[in-house]
Design an enzyme around this catalytic site. Sequence first.
Site, PDB file in Angstrom:
ATOM      1  N   THR A  82       0.693   8.222   3.837  1.00 45.68           N
ATOM      2  CA  THR A  82       0.816   9.666   3.650  1.00 45.68           C
ATOM      3  C   THR A  82       2.215  10.044   3.200  1.00 45.68           C
ATOM      4  O   THR A  82       2.402  10.956   2.422  1.00 45.68           O
ATOM      5  CB  THR A  82       0.560  10.395   5.000  1.00 45.68           C
ATOM      6  OG1 THR A  82       0.015   9.467   5.929  1.00 45.68           O
ATOM      7  CG2 THR A  82      -0.382  11.557   4.823  1.00 45.68           C
ATOM      8  N   TYR A  83       3.203   9.322   3.724  1.00 45.35           N
ATOM      9  CA  TYR A  83       4.559   9.762   3.414  1.00 45.35           C
ATOM     10  C   TYR A  83       5.445   8.618   2.922  1.00 45.35           C
ATOM     11  O   TYR A  83       6.654   8.666   3.046  1.00 45.35           O
ATOM     12  CB  TYR A  83       5.191  10.437   4.646  1.00 45.35           C
ATOM     13  CG  TYR A  83       5.182   9.600   5.899  1.00 45.35           C
ATOM     14  CD1 TYR A  83       6.202   8.710   6.173  1.00 45.35           C
ATOM     15  CD2 TYR A  83       4.142   9.709   6.824  1.00 45.35           C
ATOM     16  CE1 TYR A  83       6.197   7.948   7.310  1.00 45.35           C
ATOM     17  CE2 TYR A  83       4.134   8.954   7.980  1.00 45.35           C
ATOM     18  CZ  TYR A  83       5.171   8.070   8.207  1.00 45.35           C
ATOM     19  OH  TYR A  83       5.174   7.309   9.362  1.00 45.35           O
ATOM     20  N   GLY A  84       4.883   7.581   2.357  1.00 48.25           N
ATOM     21  CA  GLY A  84       5.740   6.525   1.823  1.00 48.25           C
ATOM     22  C   GLY A  84       4.984   5.299   1.363  1.00 48.25           C
ATOM     23  O   GLY A  84       3.799   5.148   1.608  1.00 48.25           O
TER      24      GLY A  84
ATOM     25  N   GLY B  86       0.830  -1.210   0.000  1.00 49.62           N
ATOM     26  CA  GLY B  86       0.000   0.000   0.000  1.00 49.62           C
ATOM     27  C   GLY B  86       0.857   1.250   0.000  1.00 49.62           C
ATOM     28  O   GLY B  86       2.087   1.203  -0.068  1.00 49.62           O
ATOM     29  N   GLU B  87       0.163   2.375   0.101  1.00 44.84           N
ATOM     30  CA  GLU B  87       0.837   3.670   0.077  1.00 44.84           C
ATOM     31  C   GLU B  87       0.270   4.525   1.188  1.00 44.84           C
ATOM     32  O   GLU B  87      -0.948   4.662   1.307  1.00 44.84           O
ATOM     33  CB  GLU B  87       0.610   4.335  -1.275  1.00 44.84           C
ATOM     34  CG  GLU B  87       1.754   5.227  -1.681  1.00 44.84           C
ATOM     35  CD  GLU B  87       1.900   5.328  -3.202  1.00 44.84           C
ATOM     36  OE1 GLU B  87       2.338   6.393  -3.638  1.00 44.84           O
ATOM     37  OE2 GLU B  87       1.586   4.365  -3.923  1.00 44.84           O
TER      38      GLU B  87
ATOM     39  N   ASP C 188      -5.089   8.734  15.899  1.00 42.30           N
ATOM     40  CA  ASP C 188      -5.622   8.391  14.570  1.00 42.30           C
ATOM     41  C   ASP C 188      -6.103   6.941  14.556  1.00 42.30           C
ATOM     42  O   ASP C 188      -5.779   6.176  13.650  1.00 42.30           O
ATOM     43  CB  ASP C 188      -4.558   8.615  13.491  1.00 42.30           C
ATOM     44  CG  ASP C 188      -5.167   8.621  12.074  1.00 42.30           C
ATOM     45  OD1 ASP C 188      -6.408   8.775  11.958  1.00 42.30           O
ATOM     46  OD2 ASP C 188      -4.413   8.457  11.101  1.00 42.30           O
TER      47      ASP C 188
ATOM     48  N   VAL D 128       4.609   1.039   1.213  1.00 41.79           N
ATOM     49  CA  VAL D 128       4.824  -0.091   2.120  1.00 41.79           C
ATOM     50  C   VAL D 128       4.914  -1.374   1.286  1.00 41.79           C
ATOM     51  O   VAL D 128       4.075  -1.628   0.422  1.00 41.79           O
ATOM     52  CB  VAL D 128       3.688  -0.210   3.166  1.00 41.79           C
ATOM     53  CG1 VAL D 128       3.978  -1.339   4.147  1.00 41.79           C
ATOM     54  CG2 VAL D 128       3.503   1.094   3.914  1.00 41.79           C
TER      55      VAL D 128
ATOM     56  N   LYS E  39       8.429   0.084   5.235  1.00 41.22           N
ATOM     57  CA  LYS E  39       7.915   1.390   4.816  1.00 41.22           C
ATOM     58  C   LYS E  39       9.080   2.201   4.265  1.00 41.22           C
ATOM     59  O   LYS E  39      10.092   2.400   4.940  1.00 41.22           O
ATOM     60  CB  LYS E  39       7.282   2.108   6.016  1.00 41.22           C
ATOM     61  CG  LYS E  39       6.539   3.383   5.648  1.00 41.22           C
ATOM     62  CD  LYS E  39       5.914   4.045   6.878  1.00 41.22           C
ATOM     63  CE  LYS E  39       4.583   3.447   7.233  1.00 41.22           C
ATOM     64  NZ  LYS E  39       3.870   4.219   8.281  1.00 41.22           N
TER      65      LYS E  39
END
Length: 292
Positions: free
Chosen positions: A17-19, A14-15, A127, A21, A36
């Site tokens: 917010t900042y990278g 997956g993707e 979160d 995976v 990540k």
Amino acid sequence: MDQLSRYKKQAKLGEGTYGEVFRVQDTENNEILAMKKIQVENDEEGIPGTAIREISLLRELNHENVVKIRRVICQNRKVYIMFEHCEMDLRKFMNANDLSQKLVRELTKQVMAGTNYCHIHRVMHRDLKPQNVLLNISGGQPICKLADFGLARSFGVPIRHYTHEIVTLWYRSPEVLLGSKLYSTAVDVWSIGCIMAELSTGEPLFQGRSEVEMLFEIFQLRGTPTEDSWPGVSQLKDWRDTFPKLMGQSLQKRLRNSLSAQGFDLLEKLLEMDPGKRIPLSEAMSHKWFLE
């Protein structure tokens, strides 16, 4: 030496917010990990603050219901964080299974246990949502692991001012939606209440598309707060005297009696509008619902 060469990429998971995976295999011990990859944009900005927070907080936390960090590698203007690998997240697990009341109890308790451990160690996750709860099946039993600590914060006394730009909208507590900057671990408790309700019905409890829409959905279910029910609410930055005065409705009716009486009693306490009256997790975990 290239420290990355021992990790063999298997698939993109997956993707964030900042990278990106990836699932990787450690060729030295055959362990499957989640990696990540974070790109460092330029020398002035350096490593994103969210990544630094996630690394530093997770290195301090050690609990069976919190994802473990294995290794951090900085190489070629990129940061690689190796985590223990999990099979799926709670959202995918919910979509693939009809959850019994017993399983709803077990999953809720595990999410509470991981979050309570964080709170004891002075960390707010900020979160919590089904996509940030990872899951492994061990001996036929699901084991939950809290993940994605990019928005997490350590806290102390006195409580500092925090940003209210936290928590995915559907799981955001009313005090944050109303602009409070002096909030506490109660924001995580509200999110867990939303997750518990979703586990019991398979549908998110609130689905507002904006902060105002979210507030109206919460007021429709829980009633519009007043100074009597929530002292100080009218002093919050985004409070408006023009908010509609709604009575609220019964959780049993809204959730189609998907929980037992004790389950609804606990949910009422988790979704208490006034954060000062919201049940702390240490107390919630010994609620009678878990003994049924």
